[in-house]
Design a protein around this motif. Structure first.
Motif, PDB file in Angstrom:
ATOM      1  N   TRP A 148     -51.475 -69.266  35.271  1.00 26.48           N
ATOM      2  CA  TRP A 148     -52.101 -68.305  36.631  1.00 26.48           C
ATOM      3  C   TRP A 148     -51.072 -67.623  37.370  1.00 26.48           C
ATOM      4  CZ3 TRP A 148     -56.014 -66.833  38.946  1.00 26.48           C
ATOM      5  CH2 TRP A 148     -55.978 -67.478  40.503  1.00 26.48           C
ATOM      6  N   ALA A 149     -49.756 -68.133  37.878  1.00 30.55           N
ATOM      7  CA  ALA A 149     -48.933 -67.437  38.319  1.00 30.55           C
ATOM      8  C   ALA A 149     -48.189 -66.035  38.098  1.00 30.55           C
ATOM      9  CB  ALA A 149     -47.804 -68.312  38.395  1.00 30.55           C
ATOM     10  N   GLU A 150     -48.448 -65.946  36.974  1.00 29.72           N
ATOM     11  CA  GLU A 150     -48.195 -64.615  36.384  1.00 29.72           C
ATOM     12  C   GLU A 150     -49.575 -63.749  36.748  1.00 29.72           C
ATOM     13  OE1 GLU A 150     -46.528 -61.037  34.842  1.00 29.72           O
ATOM     14  OE2 GLU A 150     -45.182 -63.013  35.191  1.00 29.72           O
ATOM     15  N   THR A 151     -50.715 -63.713  36.939  1.00 23.67           N
ATOM     16  CA  THR A 151     -52.131 -63.465  37.027  1.00 23.67           C
ATOM     17  C   THR A 151     -51.540 -63.442  37.992  1.00 23.67           C
ATOM     18  OG1 THR A 151     -53.173 -64.071  35.160  1.00 23.67           O
ATOM     19  CG2 THR A 151     -54.380 -63.256  37.340  1.00 23.67           C
ATOM     20  N   LEU A 152     -51.586 -64.083  39.677  1.00 26.95           N
ATOM     21  CA  LEU A 152     -51.053 -64.086  40.438  1.00 26.95           C
ATOM     22  C   LEU A 152     -50.177 -62.570  41.270  1.00 26.95           C
ATOM     23  CD1 LEU A 152     -51.803 -66.722  42.841  1.00 26.95           C
ATOM     24  CD2 LEU A 152     -53.004 -65.672  41.899  1.00 26.95           C
ATOM     25  N   TRP A 162     -51.335 -59.622  40.610  1.00 30.30           N
ATOM     26  CA  TRP A 162     -52.614 -58.644  41.602  1.00 30.30           C
ATOM     27  C   TRP A 162     -52.005 -58.474  42.722  1.00 30.30           C
ATOM     28  CZ3 TRP A 162     -56.093 -63.573  41.289  1.00 30.30           C
ATOM     29  CH2 TRP A 162     -56.893 -63.372  40.373  1.00 30.30           C
ATOM     30  N   GLY A 163     -50.066 -58.537  42.917  1.00 28.30           N
ATOM     31  CA  GLY A 163     -49.068 -58.044  44.295  1.00 28.30           C
ATOM     32  C   GLY A 163     -48.740 -59.285  44.858  1.00 28.30           C
ATOM     33  N   TRP A 204     -48.191 -52.974  43.339  1.00 27.49           N
ATOM     34  CA  TRP A 204     -47.080 -53.350  42.504  1.00 27.49           C
ATOM     35  C   TRP A 204     -47.173 -55.021  42.774  1.00 27.49           C
ATOM     36  CZ3 TRP A 204     -42.598 -50.026  42.120  1.00 27.49           C
ATOM     37  CH2 TRP A 204     -41.712 -50.809  42.099  1.00 27.49           C
ATOM     38  N   PRO A 205     -45.800 -55.284  41.356  1.00 32.65           N
ATOM     39  CA  PRO A 205     -45.830 -56.901  41.090  1.00 32.65           C
ATOM     40  C   PRO A 205     -45.892 -57.618  42.722  1.00 32.65           C
ATOM     41  CG  PRO A 205     -45.129 -55.895  39.282  1.00 32.65           C
ATOM     42  CD  PRO A 205     -45.595 -54.246  40.244  1.00 32.65           C
TER      43      PRO A 205
END
Length: 283
Positions: free
Chosen positions: A74-78, A81-82, A141-142
């Motif tokens: 979930w953290a990687e998904t967030l 989304w920048g 931008w990540p």
């Protein structure tokens, strides 16, 4: 907890800091191509969110349809989304907030504090003829987000089994026909509801114009289900079919001054898949 469409449009247009990250969470049960909705028109600068892919872990063959993802996934998904840990976020849908609340709850669960739902959602945005973008959206931008939760109360199936009676309440956010098992398609393995649950359809807390009903009206509706005080709310758990609309009950309760309700993420899709657990039908 809510933001008006004209206020969000003004912030986006002016660039006044902090400009929130906007997440497009338009989805409904049985939707085949949520991406097409986004490509055909979305709020400028918003990021497309696929509820089935992004707001859910991988479902088991039999069990919860929208289980929570692992925290690091979930953290990687967030981050994709920048989002950073101090980001301000606005989420919107076209379902009166009943779907966007899943993103609200999961963002809060992960530790983000500034998360708001667009009141009236896509319908209000287009009704006011506010700017609309088309196409795949802008590159992002990540971000640097790190999971610091869990920051929202969660209950599992065993906990839900003790969530009715003795001062505790269990609320079922599905429409009445699915609660009673008398109407609608069989979406889950069994029909009916968890024993002891009271039906509290999420859409009953949404006005005809798709905005959230006022806090006093929400409190009145909840009082009829036995939830009258913050203490009652802290002893309440919410579920639905797969943990989406139930997130909206948690949101609406907090908005109305009744925070602290727990979410059963597995909801009836998980409960009903376990044939050893009892199910009730009828009102």
């Amino acid at each position: 907890m809510l933001i008006k469409a004209e206020d969000l449009a003004s912030i986006i247009h002016s660039g006044t800091a902090p400009v929130p990250k906007v997440l497009d969470v338009r989805w409904h049960l049985g939707m085949v191509n949520a991406r097409k909705n986004y490509d055909d028109g979305h709020i400028p600068l918003s990021v497309f969110v696929d509820l089935d892919r992004d707001l859910s872990g991988r479902p088991a063959m039999v069990g919860a349809r929208h289980p929570l993802p692992e925290p690091e996934v979930w953290a990687e998904t967030l981050r994709s989304w920048g989002l950073d840990n101090d980001s301000h976020v606005v989420v919107y849908d076209e379902s009166g907030g009943t779907v966007a609340a899943r993103a609200w709850w999961m963002l809060r669960w992960a530790g983000l504090r500034s998360v708001r739902i667009l009141d009236g959602g896509w319908q209000e945005w287009t009704r006011l003829h506010l700017p609309v973008a088309v196409g795949p959206g802008n590159p992002v931008w990540p971000g640097t987000f790190q999971f610091v939760g869990p920051s929202m109360p969660v209950v599992d199936a065993d906990g839900v089994a003790g969530c009715s009676g003795d001062g505790k309440s269990l609320l079922d956010a599905r429409v009445q026909g699915r609660y009673t098992g008398k109407e609608g398609a069989q979406i889950d393995r069994r029909l009916g509801h968890i024993p002891g649950a009271k039906n509290m359809p999420a859409l009953d807390l949404v006005s005809d114009d798709w905005t959230l009903r006022p806090p006093e009206e929400i409190r009145s509706v909840l009082a009829a289900r036995g939830v009258q005080s913050p203490e009652d709310a802290a002893n309440t758990a919410a579920y639905c079919g797969s943990g989406v609309n139930a997130s909206f009950l948690v949101f609406a309760m907090e908005y109305a001054g009744l925070p602290g309700a727990s979410l059963y993420p597995g909801s009836f899709s998980e409960w009903g898949a376990d044939l050893s657990r009892p199910v009730e039908a009828g009102a």
